[in-house]
Write a protein that holds these residues in place. Structure first.
Motif, mmCIF file in Angstrom:
data_model
loop_
_atom_site.group_PDB
_atom_site.id
_atom_site.type_symbol
_atom_site.label_atom_id
_atom_site.label_comp_id
_atom_site.label_asym_id
_atom_site.label_seq_id
_atom_site.Cartn_x
_atom_site.Cartn_y
_atom_site.Cartn_z
ATOM 1 N N VAL A 26 0.839 -1.199 0.000
ATOM 2 C CA VAL A 26 0.000 0.000 0.000
ATOM 3 C C VAL A 26 0.878 1.255 0.000
ATOM 4 O O VAL A 26 0.563 2.244 -0.661
ATOM 5 C CB VAL A 26 -0.945 0.010 1.224
ATOM 6 C CG1 VAL A 26 -1.854 1.218 1.195
ATOM 7 C CG2 VAL A 26 -1.771 -1.270 1.257
ATOM 8 N N TYR A 27 1.969 1.202 0.746
ATOM 9 C CA TYR A 27 2.852 2.373 0.849
ATOM 10 C C TYR A 27 3.389 2.776 -0.522
ATOM 11 O O TYR A 27 3.556 3.954 -0.813
ATOM 12 C CB TYR A 27 4.004 2.069 1.808
ATOM 13 C CG TYR A 27 4.746 3.290 2.288
ATOM 14 C CD1 TYR A 27 4.234 4.076 3.316
ATOM 15 C CD2 TYR A 27 5.957 3.662 1.720
ATOM 16 C CE1 TYR A 27 4.912 5.198 3.763
ATOM 17 C CE2 TYR A 27 6.648 4.777 2.158
ATOM 18 C CZ TYR A 27 6.117 5.546 3.185
ATOM 19 O OH TYR A 27 6.782 6.661 3.617
ATOM 20 N N ARG A 28 3.642 1.787 -1.350
ATOM 21 C CA ARG A 28 4.108 2.077 -2.705
ATOM 22 C C ARG A 28 3.028 2.796 -3.509
ATOM 23 O O ARG A 28 3.315 3.711 -4.291
ATOM 24 C CB ARG A 28 4.514 0.777 -3.409
ATOM 25 C CG ARG A 28 5.060 0.971 -4.824
ATOM 26 C CD ARG A 28 5.319 -0.350 -5.492
ATOM 27 N NE ARG A 28 4.113 -1.159 -5.593
ATOM 28 C CZ ARG A 28 3.185 -0.989 -6.536
ATOM 29 N NH1 ARG A 28 3.319 -0.043 -7.450
ATOM 30 N NH2 ARG A 28 2.125 -1.751 -6.569
ATOM 31 N N MET A 29 1.772 2.401 -3.322
ATOM 32 C CA MET A 29 0.667 3.050 -4.040
ATOM 33 C C MET A 29 0.528 4.520 -3.660
ATOM 34 O O MET A 29 0.110 5.352 -4.474
ATOM 35 C CB MET A 29 -0.654 2.334 -3.742
ATOM 36 C CG MET A 29 -0.890 1.070 -4.523
ATOM 37 S SD MET A 29 -2.606 0.530 -4.391
ATOM 38 C CE MET A 29 -3.446 1.768 -5.375
ATOM 39 N N LEU A 30 0.872 4.856 -2.409
ATOM 40 C CA LEU A 30 0.765 6.243 -1.948
ATOM 41 C C LEU A 30 1.665 7.186 -2.735
ATOM 42 O O LEU A 30 1.464 8.402 -2.707
ATOM 43 C CB LEU A 30 1.133 6.342 -0.459
ATOM 44 C CG LEU A 30 0.198 5.707 0.561
ATOM 45 C CD1 LEU A 30 0.742 5.908 1.962
ATOM 46 C CD2 LEU A 30 -1.195 6.285 0.451
ATOM 47 N N GLN A 31 2.632 6.641 -3.420
ATOM 48 C CA GLN A 31 3.614 7.475 -4.101
ATOM 49 C C GLN A 31 3.248 7.750 -5.562
ATOM 50 O O GLN A 31 4.072 8.230 -6.343
ATOM 51 C CB GLN A 31 4.991 6.811 -4.016
ATOM 52 C CG GLN A 31 5.473 6.619 -2.588
ATOM 53 C CD GLN A 31 6.637 5.659 -2.469
ATOM 54 O OE1 GLN A 31 7.446 5.536 -3.381
ATOM 55 N NE2 GLN A 31 6.728 4.967 -1.343
ATOM 56 N N GLN A 32 1.987 7.479 -5.925
ATOM 57 C CA GLN A 32 1.558 7.721 -7.300
ATOM 58 C C GLN A 32 0.992 9.130 -7.428
ATOM 59 O O GLN A 32 0.032 9.499 -6.747
ATOM 60 C CB GLN A 32 0.500 6.688 -7.717
ATOM 61 C CG GLN A 32 1.029 5.277 -7.782
ATOM 62 C CD GLN A 32 0.019 4.322 -8.383
ATOM 63 O OE1 GLN A 32 -0.879 4.743 -9.109
ATOM 64 N NE2 GLN A 32 0.165 3.039 -8.081
ATOM 65 N N LYS A 33 1.575 9.904 -8.310
ATOM 66 C CA LYS A 33 1.175 11.295 -8.502
ATOM 67 C C LYS A 33 -0.288 11.411 -8.940
ATOM 68 O O LYS A 33 -0.995 12.353 -8.555
ATOM 69 C CB LYS A 33 2.091 11.950 -9.542
ATOM 70 C CG LYS A 33 1.831 13.448 -9.741
ATOM 71 C CD LYS A 33 2.707 14.031 -10.831
ATOM 72 C CE LYS A 33 4.164 14.018 -10.430
ATOM 73 N NZ LYS A 33 5.013 14.727 -11.425
ATOM 74 N N GLU A 34 -0.744 10.457 -9.741
ATOM 75 C CA GLU A 34 -2.114 10.514 -10.259
ATOM 76 C C GLU A 34 -3.149 10.492 -9.125
ATOM 77 O O GLU A 34 -4.190 11.141 -9.205
ATOM 78 C CB GLU A 34 -2.362 9.344 -11.217
ATOM 79 C CG GLU A 34 -1.591 9.412 -12.520
ATOM 80 C CD GLU A 34 -0.135 8.983 -12.347
ATOM 81 O OE1 GLU A 34 0.202 8.447 -11.265
ATOM 82 O OE2 GLU A 34 0.659 9.189 -13.285
ATOM 83 N N ASP A 69 5.019 16.665 -5.623
ATOM 84 C CA ASP A 69 6.315 15.983 -5.717
ATOM 85 C C ASP A 69 7.051 15.995 -4.378
ATOM 86 O O ASP A 69 7.713 15.013 -4.012
ATOM 87 C CB ASP A 69 7.177 16.649 -6.787
ATOM 88 C CG ASP A 69 6.663 16.392 -8.196
ATOM 89 O OD1 ASP A 69 5.934 15.389 -8.375
ATOM 90 O OD2 ASP A 69 6.975 17.191 -9.106
ATOM 91 N N ALA A 70 6.916 17.112 -3.638
ATOM 92 C CA ALA A 70 7.598 17.212 -2.342
ATOM 93 C C ALA A 70 7.040 16.196 -1.347
ATOM 94 O O ALA A 70 7.797 15.563 -0.594
ATOM 95 C CB ALA A 70 7.442 18.626 -1.783
ATOM 96 N N ILE A 71 5.697 16.015 -1.347
ATOM 97 C CA ILE A 71 5.077 15.025 -0.457
ATOM 98 C C ILE A 71 5.544 13.624 -0.830
ATOM 99 O O ILE A 71 5.901 12.807 0.033
ATOM 100 C CB ILE A 71 3.540 15.114 -0.521
ATOM 101 C CG1 ILE A 71 3.048 16.469 0.011
ATOM 102 C CG2 ILE A 71 2.897 13.978 0.292
ATOM 103 C CD1 ILE A 71 1.566 16.707 -0.185
ATOM 104 N N ILE A 72 5.563 13.328 -2.124
ATOM 105 C CA ILE A 72 5.981 11.999 -2.591
ATOM 106 C C ILE A 72 7.433 11.734 -2.223
ATOM 107 O O ILE A 72 7.787 10.615 -1.807
ATOM 108 C CB ILE A 72 5.748 11.869 -4.108
ATOM 109 C CG1 ILE A 72 4.236 11.878 -4.409
ATOM 110 C CG2 ILE A 72 6.382 10.591 -4.651
ATOM 111 C CD1 ILE A 72 3.886 11.913 -5.885
ATOM 112 N N ASP A 73 8.285 12.748 -2.356
ATOM 113 C CA ASP A 73 9.695 12.591 -1.982
ATOM 114 C C ASP A 73 9.837 12.270 -0.492
ATOM 115 O O ASP A 73 10.655 11.416 -0.106
ATOM 116 C CB ASP A 73 10.481 13.870 -2.315
ATOM 117 C CG ASP A 73 10.681 14.038 -3.811
ATOM 118 O OD1 ASP A 73 10.527 13.040 -4.543
ATOM 119 O OD2 ASP A 73 10.967 15.174 -4.240
#
Length: 604
Positions: A26-34, A69-73
């Motif tokens: 799930v954590y990986r899914m959180l990193q999707q910009k879409e 992008d900052a949140i994803i980083d």
């Protein structure tokens, strides 16, 4: 619209929920910009989007791809830090008491919405039909419809209320429920840190030891995940345990009189047959207290729930105690004051501010295809508007038990006065549209509100009531009544018409809930397209593009109404009819500093 890959991933999550299999990565899914773009498109229109949390700079204004992008980083680096919410207090509905409300910052709201989208896709297929609060395509009306369908023959109501539910939800219980379904330590740790972020009140920090984040986007869903345990307990254990028999035994007295009436009718003695018929039509066809027949139904909306039971009072009390014991096992308590046991035939239950009682009318009958007469009302539930609701709303337009004008509306236009009255009362009428007595109760209330409306217009125009009635009460409603209204002519545009009470008061048997996702699809898709274009809509620059937000487009129009020259950004927002404008950093700064027109626009 979500890209195909993202749609597929959410569909896989939904399928896992349907199958009851565990969820991974799930954590990986959180990193999707879409997903962040869709979260932004969903939240941007919310009234509180421009309301700051602890950090006054952390609002939706200035939203950009760079902020996503900052949140994803931060997520990738596992360094994301939840900010404590800013706590304020708002008045409880229909009460002088106040309840706490937490206001998160925009960055936290955005991430919470992404979390909510993923968790909803997984848990929504698992939630039961008995649950109606904070779920898509469900609400108060669907809960009431369920009760009306299931409640036929109910003898006892168990009205349940969980004491301080949202503030007292155990973090341990919630995390255990999530750990059972989700096998992703990084995601679970992120949720744990969110629960423990705390809150700020009068600039003092307080830790949180229980409850879901106050005012959080994901809080209702997290609460439903815990209360889903209650739904499963009632439906999987209590209902099977307290269900007995296929149908009630026939009432021997009723059966005897029916047979006697048939014999007399065959003999041609119609007078005697009709006399016997009048007797058995006053009796129930089944045995009311059949010890071999038991039924239990359950409906929950958020932390309020209602059970209906066909059986004895002693057994209903046992059911109440069993629920109380289960709630303790998930570290919640029932409110003794609000948890009531009510006899359906002599009292009324209160649920979602409706009164729910037992309906009985031997005269309401229908003839079936086989020629037998059946009573169609007896045993069915009656949904009604409580008298205190009518009294409270009458008091809003009364003083010392006399209907009067509303002084706070004197200085606005006739159009706005009528619209205010219509919007406020029609909202109440729409909510109580499932009530069987909506016509009787609301007719009385609407008459009082119309009187107050005419008095307000008469006071504003300094005229007698009789003159106001002749001037304003000349429009016709959908069902032919004379109603109050006004028309505002506009040059080159369609006239504006405001009326009060145009819709007929008629009970709705079913109320449809609009699909909010479909209703706003085009607007959201357009917003994302404009954001991804990464171009300033004022000067055309493609450097450091961000979004300027305003609360209401109407406020913007009103501020510059009648002025010959409007700033370019104002002209653009009015032309595209949007509360958002894509700007470069320089143009956005100029807007807020008032460089375009010399005024600082802190409230727009």
């Amino acid at each position: 619209m979500l890209p195909l890959e993202t749609q597929k991933e959410l569909e896989i999550v939904r399928k896992r929920g349907e199958e009851g299999t565990t969820l991974n990565r799930v954590y990986r899914m959180l990193q999707q910009k879409e997903l962040f773009l869709m979260a932004y498109a969903k939240l941007y229109a919310n009234k509180g989007a421009l309301t700051p949390g602890v950090n006054p700079e952390d609002t939706i204004d200035g939203m950009s791809i760079r902020r996503i992008d900052a949140i994803i980083d931060e997520l990738k680096e596992k360094s994301y830090t939840w900010t404590p919410v800013r706590r304020t207090y708002i008045e409880k509905k229909n009460s002088s008491k106040k309840r706490p409300l937490g206001i998160p910052g925009w960055k936290d709201k955005l991430l919470q919405e992404v979390i909510r989208m993923i968790l909803e896709a997984y848990y929504e297929p698992q939630f039961r039909d008995s649950s109606h609060g904070f779920r898509p395509q469900r609400g108060c009306h669907t809960a009431l419809e369920r009760i009306a369908i299931l409640g036929t023959g109910t003898r006892w109501f168990v009205e349940g209320d969980i004491k301080g539910c949202f503030d007292n939800i155990s973090h341990k219980v919630l995390m255990n429920a999530l750990k059972r379904d989700i096998k992703d330590k990084k995601f679970l740790h992120l949720i744990w840190k969110m629960l423990k972020a705390g809150y700020m009140e009068e600039w003092k920090y307080f830790g949180t030891y229980s409850g879901t984040p106050q005012g959080g986007i994901v809080s209702p869903l997290l609460s439903n995940i815990v209360l889903h345990e209650l739904d499963k307990f009632v439906e999987d254990k209590l209902i099977p345990k307290h269900t007995k028999g296929k149908k009630r035994k026939k009432n021997p007295t009723y059966t005897k009189l029916v047979s006697a009436a048939q014999r007399e009718r065959k003999k041609g003695n119609l007078r005697k047959a009709n006399e016997l018929r009048r007797q058995f039509m006053k009796l129930p066809s089944g045995t009311p207290n059949d010890s071999d027949y038991r039924r239990l139904w359950f409906c929950r909306y958020a932390d309020d729930f209602l059970l209906g039971y066909i059986g004895s009072k002693a057994e209903a009390n046992i059911i109440k105690q069993e629920i109380q014991q289960f709630l303790k096992s998930i570290e919640l308590d029932m409110s003794e004051e609000k948890t009531l046991l009510t006899h359906a035939m002599t009292g009324k239950a209160r649920f979602l501010n409706y009164e729910i009682g037992y309906n009985h009318a031997d005269s309401a009958t229908t003839i079936e295809k086989n020629g037998y007469t059946r009573r169609t009302v007896n045993g069915r539930l009656w949904l009604s508007i409580p008298q205190d609701v009518i009294t409270r709303w009458t008091n809003k337009v009364s003083r010392e038990e006399k209907v009067t004008h509303r002084a706070e509306l004197i200085n606005v236009s006739d159009y706005d006065i009528i619209r205010t009255y219509e919007t406020e009362l029609q909202g109440l009428i729409n909510y109580y549209s499932l009530a069987h007595n909506v016509g009787d109760r609301m007719n009385y209330l609407r008459y009082n509100w119309e009187t107050s409306l005419l008095k307000t217009l008469a006071r504003k125009r300094k005229m007698k009531m009789s003159v106001a009635i002749r001037k304003y009460k000349k429009y016709t409603s959908e069902d032919g009544r004379k109603i109050v209204g006004v028309t505002v002519e506009r040059n080159g545009k369609k006239s504006l018409i405001a009326t009060f009470g145009s819709k007929p008061l008629k009970r709705q048997k079913r109320v449809s809930i609009q699909d909010e996702e479909r209703a706003t699809y085009n607007t959201r898709n357009e917003l994302i397209t404009r954001l991804l274009a990464d171009t300033c809509e004022i000067c055309g620059s493609t450097e450091e593009v961000e979004v300027h937000h305003i609360r209401k487009l109407a406020d913007l129009k009103k501020r510059w109404q009648g002025k010959p020259e409007k700033p370019k950004w104002v002209q653009k927002m009015i032309a595209i009819r949007r509360k958002t404008l894509m700007t470069c950093k320089k143009c956005h700064l100029n807007i807020h500093q008032g460089t375009h027109d010399g005024q600082k626009l802190t409230k727009i």
